[in-house]
Design an enzyme around this catalytic site. Structure first.
Site, PDB file in Angstrom:
ATOM      1  CG  HIS B 255      11.862 -27.683  12.588  1.00 35.53           C
ATOM      2  ND1 HIS B 255      11.167 -26.597  13.060  1.00 35.53           N
ATOM      3  CD2 HIS B 255      10.950 -28.651  12.355  1.00 35.53           C
ATOM      4  CE1 HIS B 255       9.872 -26.904  13.120  1.00 35.53           C
ATOM      5  NE2 HIS B 255       9.708 -28.146  12.683  1.00 35.53           N
ATOM      6  CD  GLU B 309      10.621 -34.815   7.321  1.00 37.40           C
ATOM      7  OE1 GLU B 309      11.646 -34.741   6.608  1.00 37.40           O
ATOM      8  OE2 GLU B 309       9.498 -34.494   6.926  1.00 37.40           O
TER       9      GLU B 309
END
Lengths: 378, 378
Positions: B255, B309
């Site tokens: 990320h 996710e």
């Protein structure tokens, strides 16, 4: 604490080969060409080719582009049905946003963003605006005409009649002048959306929503409201004085980027002279002259000039567009810039994700609802 | 030449009191409260109240908020008709974008942005997603249930059956965890659109388009594709080795902002343990462990952790959502953050309009079409 670049004014987010605004000198360049030359000598289709493909087309290239655009004008049934589903009283910009979104749902702009996607979106915009305008007037949409150019076909789709050469040319010039303009808020919106690798339809839908805002493209009809409210040249001085005394902002003057006359305003003024009724044009000129003089007297430190909205309103009124289609017509033009910027963004993409400075409370102790008897302090 | 802040990484565009990401320490705060505490002890509605109004509600405030949200769940006929007009094979995110846009056309989010606009948009999102999902399966949409909470009503609208307490609670926690996350690309899109003084509907429509992109919210189902392709724990090592050898990016890891474990991933992992089938959960854990080990060995300099996710996919699968509704369900949650950011943006607004650096050709001489016999050099 980090410095906050609120409004991102002057923050360079991207390089671009599409347009260059020289705000100090009042010049606007599309891919190397002065906007005044393009407005005078090129058509909207030539400018679209320039923005999408990087050079002005020769005759064969232009013929190919025009044929493709014409082939994309007819809307999928799902899009027309979507427009029919919306209230006749809806704001046109809300309908255009929804119609383009439905086009994306029906067509799936999947795969890499392409000039073909840009053409589909650009060709469809007049059809969407006109279908809604006819439906709300109780008329059926008419089929597009492949023998007319982009501007002419748009006017035809609205009225059902082939427009005069003069009106077509005036609208064409307007579309040329407003096709691109650096990283304005709607174009920047399109680039942010595209940077997630979403599709070109999503980028254009977002941009339409941004253009709707009165600080961006949503206010050109307000210029007309002002001119109508003034009514005749001899009322202008008293009306403007009273408005400025009340601290109101005059519509059609000032721009964040230009510290000189907006070059588009100059072209639009001469276009308005040819398309407006003579009394209306005289009124506009009188209001412009007085407003500039008064603004200069009251705010000598600020460089306030006539912006693109002032004579855009006169030109769009002159070619017969209803007031609430001024901003949708701006979108009909700017979609070329939005799509060209999406293509450019994706050539060397980086997700656009800025930072924020947290200024809220810290370290609050969570209390479950059943023990939360009093409201937390603000 | 100006420095180009491509991607705006680390550029602080705004202050915010909504959420704070401490990427180094792997912490996420909503208006003063640690996300782990909220996920454990608060419902989605409480978090929505916190984001929109700045404090957690007491029982009376919560009851009022829930009643209002329930009252806004039923879609205007124009929105249902719009969804019906779209192809059953459309991508759900394209439909959600179009449905919300149609809601804006039908309702006109006019006047100043308000918490009520935020509630209308938030309450409508599950209805839009579910109406399309049922219509594409040949079923009629069902009427919303005001006796169910937001998560429960969403699952009910999809299936037509009252969901189990466990599924409702799992989805509620997911919605809580992903409601806001700083100036991610979709939230930033919403703020850029709002900064033009456009309406909240336009801002949310643009944000949906941004969330659709695979670099943002568009990829959670790809995690599931990966897990299905691996099939069972004993295949994981060979599969992951081959993927990394081919230079592929593993879905669900890394990320831009977090340089430690994403705190949402931790909560989602324990949630997945309770909602997934046991074999599926074991597979996910095995893949996570191996992937983190291999990524660390191959890229020791990069701090790659499991992101939101990875286990989002397992949780959404576990509560019975089809793969292509994962991203729409992310939107069902994040719309609270988008709308809270719009309200915050407008409290002290400045048009967001960055600059660009022109790198295209300069000083080209315009040649009219009829004398433009050869193509301009690229």
């Amino acid at each position: 604490m980090a410095q906050i670049a609120k409004g991102l004014e002057g923050v360079v987010v991207s390089d671009t080969a599409l347009s260059h605004i020289d705000g100090e000198r009042g010049r606007l360049i599309y891919s190397g060409y002065d906007i005044a030359d393009l407005a005078h000598g090129a058509t909207f289709e030539e400018v679209a080719h320039l923005l999408w493909l990087g050079h002005l087309p020769d005759e064969a290239e232009l013929a190919e582009l025009k044929a493709k655009l014409a082939g994309f004008r007819e809307l999928p049934a799902a899009v027309v049905d979507t427009i029919r589903a919306l209230p006749k009283t809806a704001e046109p910009m809300d309908v255009v946003r929804t119609g383009v979104s439905a086009l994306g749902a029906a067509q799936r702009f999947s795969g890499p963003a392409s000039v073909e996607h840009a053409m589909v979106l650009t060709a469809s915009m007049p059809s969407i605006v006109a279908a809604f305008d006819r439906l709300r007037r109780g008329l059926e949409p008419v089929a597009p005409r492949s023998d007319l150019n982009h501007a002419g076909n748009y006017l035809y789709l609205l009225s059902g009649e082939v427009p005069s050469e003069q009106r077509t040319r005036a609208l064409d010039t307007y579309l040329t002048l407003t096709a691109d303009h650096g990283l304005n808020a709607s174009t920047f919106t399109a680039r942010v959306i595209a940077s997630t690798l979403s599709d070109m339809g999503s980028a254009v839908v977002g941009a339409i929503g941004a253009l709707k805002g009165p600080l961006h493209g949503g206010a050109p009809a307000l210029v007309l409201d002002m001119l109508r409210s003034i009514g005749k040249p001899e009322n202008a001085e008293a009306w403007l004085t009273a408005a400025l005394d009340r601290g109101e902002r005059l519509m059609g003057f000032g721009h964040r980027v230009y510290k000189a006359e907006d070059p588009r305003a100059r072209v639009l003024r001469s276009l308005a002279e040819r398309t407006s009724e003579i009394d209306f044009f005289k009124l506009a000129v009188r209001v412009e002259d007085l407003a500039l003089k008064m603004l200069h007297e009251r705010k000598p430190d600020r460089k306030l000039y006539t912006n693109v909205e002032f004579y855009s309103a006169a030109v769009m009124h002159g070619v017969g567009l209803p007031d609430d289609l001024f901003t949708p017509t701006f979108a009909v033009s700017r979609v070329t810039g939005w799509t060209a910027h999406v293509i450019e963004q994706l050539k060397d993409n980086r997700l656009i994700r800025p930072a924020s400075e947290y200024v809220g409370p810290v370290g609050l102790t969570f209390v479950p609802l059943e023990r939360r008897s009093t409201r937390a302090p603000a």
